[in-house]
Motif scaffolding. Structure first.
Motif, PDB file in Angstrom:
ATOM      1  N   THR A   1      -1.065  -9.956  -2.209  1.00 39.89           N
ATOM      2  CA  THR A   1      -1.139 -11.226  -1.484  1.00 39.89           C
ATOM      3  C   THR A   1      -0.121 -12.234  -1.985  1.00 39.89           C
ATOM      4  N   LEU A   2       0.455 -11.955  -3.154  1.00 39.47           N
ATOM      5  CA  LEU A   2       1.397 -12.905  -3.745  1.00 39.47           C
ATOM      6  C   LEU A   2       2.850 -12.507  -3.498  1.00 39.47           C
ATOM      7  N   VAL A   3       3.015 -11.329  -2.887  1.00 34.65           N
ATOM      8  CA  VAL A   3       4.374 -10.898  -2.550  1.00 34.65           C
ATOM      9  C   VAL A   3       4.836 -11.699  -1.339  1.00 34.65           C
ATOM     10  N   LYS A   4       6.046 -12.195  -1.426  1.00 36.18           N
ATOM     11  CA  LYS A   4       6.554 -13.036  -0.345  1.00 36.18           C
ATOM     12  C   LYS A   4       6.772 -12.173   0.900  1.00 36.18           C
ATOM     13  N   PRO A   5       6.139 -12.528   2.026  1.00 42.05           N
ATOM     14  CA  PRO A   5       6.208 -11.663   3.210  1.00 42.05           C
ATOM     15  C   PRO A   5       7.635 -11.406   3.685  1.00 42.05           C
ATOM     16  N   GLU A   6       8.528 -12.399   3.596  1.00 44.67           N
ATOM     17  CA  GLU A   6       9.904 -12.191   4.074  1.00 44.67           C
ATOM     18  C   GLU A   6      10.598 -11.106   3.250  1.00 44.67           C
ATOM     19  N   LEU A   7      10.291 -11.099   1.950  1.00 43.38           N
ATOM     20  CA  LEU A   7      10.911 -10.079   1.093  1.00 43.38           C
ATOM     21  C   LEU A   7      10.381  -8.692   1.438  1.00 43.38           C
ATOM     22  N   ALA A   8       9.085  -8.653   1.743  1.00 47.36           N
ATOM     23  CA  ALA A   8       8.475  -7.349   2.020  1.00 47.36           C
ATOM     24  C   ALA A   8       9.052  -6.700   3.262  1.00 47.36           C
TER      25      ALA A   8
ATOM     26  N   VAL B   1       0.839  -1.198   0.000  1.00 50.83           N
ATOM     27  CA  VAL B   1       0.000   0.000   0.000  1.00 50.83           C
ATOM     28  C   VAL B   1       0.875   1.248   0.000  1.00 50.83           C
ATOM     29  N   ASN B   2       1.847   1.251   0.883  1.00 50.69           N
ATOM     30  CA  ASN B   2       2.729   2.418   0.959  1.00 50.69           C
ATOM     31  C   ASN B   2       3.535   2.604  -0.321  1.00 50.69           C
ATOM     32  N   GLU B   3       4.007   1.498  -0.862  1.00 46.47           N
ATOM     33  CA  GLU B   3       4.785   1.588  -2.103  1.00 46.47           C
ATOM     34  C   GLU B   3       3.951   2.231  -3.219  1.00 46.47           C
ATOM     35  N   VAL B   4       2.724   1.772  -3.331  1.00 48.47           N
ATOM     36  CA  VAL B   4       1.889   2.281  -4.413  1.00 48.47           C
ATOM     37  C   VAL B   4       1.535   3.743  -4.168  1.00 48.47           C
ATOM     38  N   PHE B   5       1.255   4.062  -2.912  1.00 44.04           N
ATOM     39  CA  PHE B   5       0.931   5.451  -2.604  1.00 44.04           C
ATOM     40  C   PHE B   5       2.099   6.357  -2.999  1.00 44.04           C
ATOM     41  N   VAL B   6       3.273   5.970  -2.571  1.00 42.75           N
ATOM     42  CA  VAL B   6       4.440   6.829  -2.804  1.00 42.75           C
ATOM     43  C   VAL B   6       4.750   6.928  -4.301  1.00 42.75           C
ATOM     44  N   LYS B   7       4.624   5.790  -4.982  1.00 42.46           N
ATOM     45  CA  LYS B   7       4.866   5.789  -6.436  1.00 42.46           C
ATOM     46  C   LYS B   7       3.878   6.743  -7.125  1.00 42.46           C
ATOM     47  N   MET B   8       2.639   6.659  -6.721  1.00 40.95           N
ATOM     48  CA  MET B   8       1.631   7.531  -7.333  1.00 40.95           C
ATOM     49  C   MET B   8       1.887   8.989  -6.976  1.00 40.95           C
TER      50      MET B   8
ATOM     51  N   SER C   1      13.098  -2.742  -3.932  1.00 41.34           N
ATOM     52  CA  SER C   1      12.078  -1.869  -4.492  1.00 41.34           C
ATOM     53  C   SER C   1      10.814  -2.678  -4.743  1.00 41.34           C
ATOM     54  N   LEU C   2       9.744  -1.988  -5.083  1.00 41.97           N
ATOM     55  CA  LEU C   2       8.495  -2.671  -5.406  1.00 41.97           C
ATOM     56  C   LEU C   2       8.718  -3.653  -6.565  1.00 41.97           C
TER      57      LEU C   2
END
Length: 869
Positions: A462-469, A154-161, A475-476
Motif C-alpha cells: 500500500t506504500l508503493v507509489k502507484p505511478e512507479l508500479a 503480488v506478482n513480484e513476490v510470487f515470482v521472486k519466491m 524492480s521490486l
RNA sequence: GGGAUUGUAGCUCAGUUGGCUAGAGCGCCUCGUUUACACCGAGGAUGUCGGGGGUUCGAGUCCCUCCAAUCCCACCA
C-alpha cells in the motif's frame, strides 16, 4: 450562539466530519520534519456492511491516530478494503445461482465484471460507514487489494519466491470443498463434533474400523504399529488375499508408528487420496494412492455399482452390501468424531490429492540478519529477537505453537475472483513472470491466489507509489527504494487487529514482508478481542435480536456514545461485552460534557482562555488535575491502555471538573480559567469522542486556533503545591460538613480562627450547603473530626446522641487501623525487611491515626458529658 | 491429547514490579426540582478477591493443587 440543553449528535456529526476531511488534518506528510507514526488499517472484506467488531477496530485505531497526532507526530493511518476472494466469489455465485446461472455459463470475464460491480457497491457503503464512526484515516491513500499497484506487488513476490524455490507446484493432499469447488488452507478448516456410526469390518484376517465405509473401495494396505504384540506374526510387506466390497483384493501389511494400538483393533486400512494421515503414511512407504471420490463429491468408477452416487446416499447401501457379504462385524452408533468444514460457507471438506501451488516454509532460502533461513525460522526469529512485540504477550506462545506445527501453505484456489497466478504453460514449458511471456501458445494458470497471499503484503504494498508500479522497468527493490511512503512509514508502528486473525493474517504478513522487503511489517502488534453480546454470546446471524447494528446505535445515541462504550472495559486479547445499557451510560457522559460546556458558555463565553491565570486554590487545583490527566493519558495510550485512559478522563470531567471545580467557580468565578480548562478537557477527550468535542470547540469559539482535531495536547504545568493543598482541605471540610449536617440534621456551623477559612468560608458554605458558616471564638456545638481546623456544628442534645453514634463508628474504624499498624510496626521482620520508606510511612500513619483518635476521644467525652447533663 | 484465558460487590469490569482500611460504572436504598445537566446533585449499604495449601514481615497479586467456565490447536482409522 446558545447551545441547546441536550446534545443531539445527528445535528452536527456529518458537518463535523466534512470539516475534518476538507481541512486535510487526516493527511500524512512524509516530508514533515516531525517524527512519523503509521498504522495500516486491516482492510475489511468487501462483502457486506460493517458490524460492531469493525467499529471496535476503527475506534481503537482512530484513537491511536488522533492521540499520536496530538503528541506531535506526523500520522499515517492508511485505509483500504480487501477483495476477500473466496467469500466474495461465493456470494456472487450464490446470487447468480438464485437466478439459475452457473459461473461457467457466464464465462470468466463476465463473472469477474459481476463481482467487481458487487464489490464496488459494498465498498462505497463501507467507506461511508467508516466515516460515520468518526474514523479519520488518510483517504487520499485509500487502497484496495486488487489495485494495479498491489497486483504488481503480488506478482513480484510470487515470482521472486518461485525463483528462490519457495513456491512450488505439487500433487499433495489438500482440503477440497466440493461445494465451492476449491481448495482451502489448513487454517480455513474448522472442526465440528458430530455423532456418527463407527463400523468394524472384516478385512482378510484383520478387523478394521471406519466411520467412512464409502472410501474403502481401493484399500489395499493394512497398517499396524510396529510394536503391537498382537500382530507380531505379520511382517512389513507381507501380502494376503481378502474378499472385499466388490470382490477379492490383494493386500499388503504396513507397519507404521502413526497407528495407535489402543484405538479400536489397532489395525486400519488406509485411503491416502482422502485422508491427511493416510497420505503421510503412504508417502513414507512409497505406497500407491488412488482416487475414490470425484471432485464433485460423487463416487468414481472404482466404486463399481455405486459409481456416480453421492456419499450420503451411497453409504447405507455400501454398509448393506458389506453386511450381506458377512464383512460387517459390528456397528457402534454412538461414535463422536469431528467433521471438517470450510470456515467460509461451512461446506464439508473432502481431502483430495491435487496439483496445487504451495509455499515451502522449510526451505532455507531467506536472507535474514546475515543468515540463510527458512520462512518458518524467520517468523520465529522476529518475535524471539523482539523485533516485533505482541500485546498481550501470551499470544507469542500461541504464535510459536502455530509455527511449530506449520505445514506448507497451499496458495492456489480454483475460483475466478482474485489475483491470478502469474504462471503460463506451453506444452512442457512453464513460465513464471510479473508480465505475460512473449510469443504465441501460452496459457495462463486458471487458478487464483489465496486472499491472504495478497493481504500478507498489505503493510508495504500500500506504500508503493502507484505511478512507479506502472513502470515495469523497475524492480521490486527499485519500487520500494523510490517510494517515499515506504521509506518514511515502513515498518509501520502498530498493527491493531483481532486475535482471531493472528494466524491468517498477522503471521503471513510477517512471512511475506520479511522475505520481500527485509523489514518487519510492524513493530508492535496489538490484539483486541471479540465483541460479544451483553450475556456473553457471540454476535451471530442466527441470533439477530442480540446483534447491535452500529449505524442504528449511531443514529439514536450518537457515534461518540458508541465509541466510548467500545473503549470502556476493552483490554488486550480479551473479549468484551457490549449491550445497549453500556451505550446509554456513555451517551450520558457525552451529555455531561455538553452541559459543562453549556455552563461555561454562559459563565465565560467571551473569555479567551488562551493562557491559564489561576487565582484561587480551586484554580490551582483544577490546573494540577488537568496536568496530571495529560501525563496519564500519554502513558496510558502509549501503552494501549485505552480503557484506563478513558476512565481517568471520565473521572476528571465528571468528578473534578463538573462536581468540584465548576461548583467552586460559581462562588469564585475565573472566566479565563474556566475557558482554558474546558479547552484542555476537549482536547483530551477528543480521541475518544471526536464529534461532540469538535462541535463544542467550534461552537464555543475555540476554533480561532484551528480545528480541534489538529490541536496538540495541553501543556503540563508545574502546580503551586501549597494552593493545591488548600483546596484539598476545603474539599475535605465540605465533605464533612455535608455528611454531618445530613447525619444530625443541622446546617449551622462555625469555625475558629483560620486564615484559609476566613477566605474560603463562602465557598464552604455554598458547596457544603450549610445555612450558616461564621467565625467565632467559642466552642459552639459538636466538633467535626478534622485535624488542623476547629469547626463546630450546632446541635441540641438529641442531635448530640446521633453524633455520638456516628462518631462511635468512626472511632472503631480508627482503632482497628491503629491496631493493624501497631502489629505491623512491632514486627521486627517488617522493620528489617520492608523498604525503609514504607516503614517510615507506616509510622507517620500511626501517628496521624493517634491524633485523630485523640480528637475523637476528647470530642466523645465532651459530648457525652453534655448530653448526659 | 496439547495449550491459553477467565473466576474480585446483584451485573460489567479495574486493581501496574507483592505494601495504606480492596476500587469504578451500572443497579439498589435515603434525601434533594441550588438559575449547566433528572441523560442531574448529595449521602448510604453491599466483598470468607472460586476452594484448599505454600512462600513471605506482608498475598487479590507469586508458587502448588483442586473446582468451574470460555476459547485455541491437534486429531484416531
Amino acid at each position: 450562539m446558545k447551545l441547546p440543553s441536550a446534545y443531539n449528535p445527528g445535528d452536527y456529526e456529518a458537518d463535523i466530519y466534512a470539516s475534518w476531511e476538507k481541512s486535510g488534518v487526516f493527511q500524512a506528510d512524509p516530508g514533515s520534519p516531525k517524527k512519523h507514526f503509521s498504522i495500516s488499517m486491516p482492510p475489511p472484506n468487501e462483502t457486506g456492511t460493517l458490524h460492531l467488531g469493525s467499529a471496535l477496530f476503527l475506534v481503537l485505531q482512530d484513537i491511536l491516530a488522533r492521540h499520536n497526532r496530538q503528541t506531535g507526530y506526523d500520522v499515517l493511518w492508511l485505509p483500504g478494503t480487501d477483495h476477500a476472494a473466496l467469500a466474495t466469489n461465493a456470494l456472487v455465485e450464490k446470487q447468480l445461482a438464485e437466478q439459475g446461472i452457473d459461473r461457467h455459463q457466464l464465462g470468466r470475464e463476465a463473472f469477474i465484471e459481476k463481482v467487481k460491480q458487487f464489490s464496488s457497491q459494498n465498498r462505497g457503503r463501507m467507506l461511508e460507514q467508516m466515516r460515520a464512526m468518526g474514523a479519520g484515516p488518510d483517504w487520499s491513500r485509500l487502497r484496495y487489494t486488487m489495485d494495479d499497484a498491489l497486483n504488481r506487488c503480488v506478482n513480484e513476490v510470487f515470482v521472486k519466491m518461485y525463483d528462490d524455490g519457495l513456491i512450488y507446484r505439487g500433487s499433495r493432499i489438500v482440503n477440497w470443498d466440493p461445494q465451492l469447488k476449491t481448495t482451502v488452507s489448513d487454517d480455513e478448516v474448522v472442526h465440528k463434533e458430530e455423532q456418527g456410526t463407527f463400523y468394524t469390518l472384516q478385512y482378510g484376517p484383520f478387523q478394521i474400523g471406519t466411520a467412512r465405509p464409502e472410501t474403502k473401495f481401493g484399500d489395499k494396505y493394512v497398517v499396524m504399529h510396529p510394536e503391537d504384540e498382537r500382530y507380531k506374526q505379520y511382517r512389513h510387506g507381507d501380502t494376503f488375499e481378502a474378499e472385499w466390497i466388490n470382490g477379492p483384493v490383494k493386500a499388503t501389511v504396513i507397519k507404521d508408528e502413526a497407528v495407535d494400538p489402543a484405538f479400536g483393533t489397532g489395525v486400519m486400512t488406509i485411503t491416502p487420496w482422502h485422508d491427511h494421515t493416510d497420505f503421510e503414511i503412504a508417502e513414507r512407504h512409497g505406497l500407491e494412492k488412488e482416487q475414490i471420490i470425484g471432485f464433485d463429491g460423487r463416487l468414481l468408477p472404482i466404486a463399481g455399482e455405486f459409481a456416480g452416487q453421492k456419499i450420503a446416499e451411497a453409504r447405507p447401501k455400501i454398509v448393506e452390501k458389506l453386511q450381506a457379504k458377512g464383512l460387517l462385524v459390528k456397528t457402534d452408533e454412538h461414535y463422536t468424531h469431528n467433521l471438517a468444514l470450510n470456515d467460509r460457507g461451512k461446506g464439508l471438506i473432502e481431502p483430495q490429492i491435487k496439483l496445487q501451488w504451495f509455499v515451502d516454509v522449510n526451505r532455507p532460502a531467506v536472507q535474514w540478519k546475515g543468515q540463510l533461513r527458512s520462512l518458518r525460522e524467520v517468523m520465529h526469529a522476529v518475535i524471539e529477537d523482539g523485533d516485533i512485540k505482541i500485546v498481550p504477550k501470551r499470544f507469542e506462545k500461541i504464535y510459536f505453537h502455530w509455527i511449530d506445527n506449520l505445514r506448507d501453505w497451499c496458495i492456489s484456489r480454483q475460483i475466478w475472483w482474485g489475483h491470478r497466478i502469474p504462471v503460463w504453460y506451453k506444452d512442457e514449458e512453464i513460465y513464471a513472470g510479473v508480465r505475460p511471456p512473449e510469443g504465441q501458445g501460452w496459457t495462463q494458470d486458471p487458478d487464483t491466489l489465496d486472499t491472504w497471499f495478497s493481504s500478507a503484503l498489505w503493510t508495504w504494498s500500500t506504500l508503493v507509489k502507484p505511478e512507479l508500479a506502472a513502470d515495469f522497468s523497475l524492480s521490486l527493490e527499485d519500487l520500494l527504494r523510490l517510494s517515499p511512503d515506504f521509506q518514511t512509514y515502513h515498518p509501520t508502528s502498530v498493527m491493531e487487529t483481532g486475535w482471531d486473525i493472528l494466524f491468517f493474517w498477522v503471521a503471513r504478513m510477517i512471512l511475506a514482508t520479511t522475505y520481500a522487503t527485509g523489514q518487519v511489517p510492524f513493530k508492535t502488534v496489538y490484539l483486541h478481542g471479540l465483541v460479544r453480546t451483553e450475556d456473553g454470546k457471540k454476535m451471530s446471524k442466527s441470533n439477530p435480536e442480540a446483534i447491535i447494528d452500529p449505524l442504528e446505535v449511531i443514529s439514536q445515541y450518537g457515534t461518540d456514545a458508541l465509541r466510548l462504550a467500545l473503549v470502556s472495559g476493552v483490554s488486550a486479547g480479551n473479549d468484551m461485552r457490549v449491550g445497549l445499557s453500556k451505550i446509554i451510560d456513555n451517551r450520558n457522559f457525552c451529555n455531561k460534557l455538553w452541559n459543562i460546556a453549556r455552563y461555561i458558555e454562559g459563565a465565560a463565553g467571551d473569555a479567551d482562555g488562551q493562557t491559564p491565570e489561576p487565582k484561587t486554590p480551586a484554580d490551582h487545583w483544577i490546573l494540577d488535575k488537568l496536568s496530571i490527566l495529560t501525563g496519564a493519558q500519554r502513558r496510558n495510550l502509549d501503552n494501549f491502555k485505552f480503557s484506563e485512559a478513558y476512565q481517568d478522563l471520565y473521572h476528571f470531567v465528571w468528578d473534578d471538573l463538573a462536581d468540584w471545580y465548576i461548583e467552586a467557580a460559581k462562588a469564585e468565578p475565573n472566566a479565563g480559567l474556566l475557558k482554558y480548562v474546558l479547552g484542555g478537557s476537549l482536547i483530551l477527550a477528543h480521541p475518544f469522542a471526536p464529534f461532540i468535542t469538535e462541535t463544542l470547540w467550534q461552537q464555543l469559539g475555540y476554533a480561532k486556533a484551528g480545528l480541534l482535531a489538529a490541536q496538540p495536547l495541553p501543556a503540563v504545568l508545574q502546580a503551586d503545591k501549597a494552593e493545591v493543598a488548600k483546596f484539598e482541605d476545603i474539599k475535605q471540610i465540605v465533605s464533612l460538613a455535608r455528611r454531618w449536617s445530613k447525619a444530625i440534621g443541622s446546617d449551622t456551623l462555625v469555625y475558629h480562627d483560620s486564615e484559609l477559612l476566613d477566605q474560603a468560608a463562602p465557598l464552604v458554605k455554598r458547596l457544603g450547603r450549610v445555612g450558616k458558616f461564621d467565625k467565632t471564638t467559642e466552642a459552639a456545638g459538636l466538633r467535626l473530626p478534622i485535624e488542623g481546623y476547629e469547626i463546630f456544628i450546632s446541635a441540641n442534645k438529641d442531635k448530640g446522641r446521633a453524633y455520638l453514634e456516628k462518631i462511635g463508628g468512626e472511632k472503631a474504624g480508627t482503632e482497628s487501623l491503629i491496631n493493624n499498624l501497631k502489629v505491623r510496626l512491632n514486627n521486627e521482620n517488617y522493620i528489617n525487611s520492608a523498604p525503609p520508606e514504607l516503614v517510615q510511612e507506616s509510622r507517620e500513619q500511626l501517628e496521624a491515626q493517634y491524633q485523630k483518635l485523640k480528637l475523637l476521644d476528647e470530642e466523645t467525652r465532651m459530648v457525652s458529658d453534655w448530653v448526659s447533663r
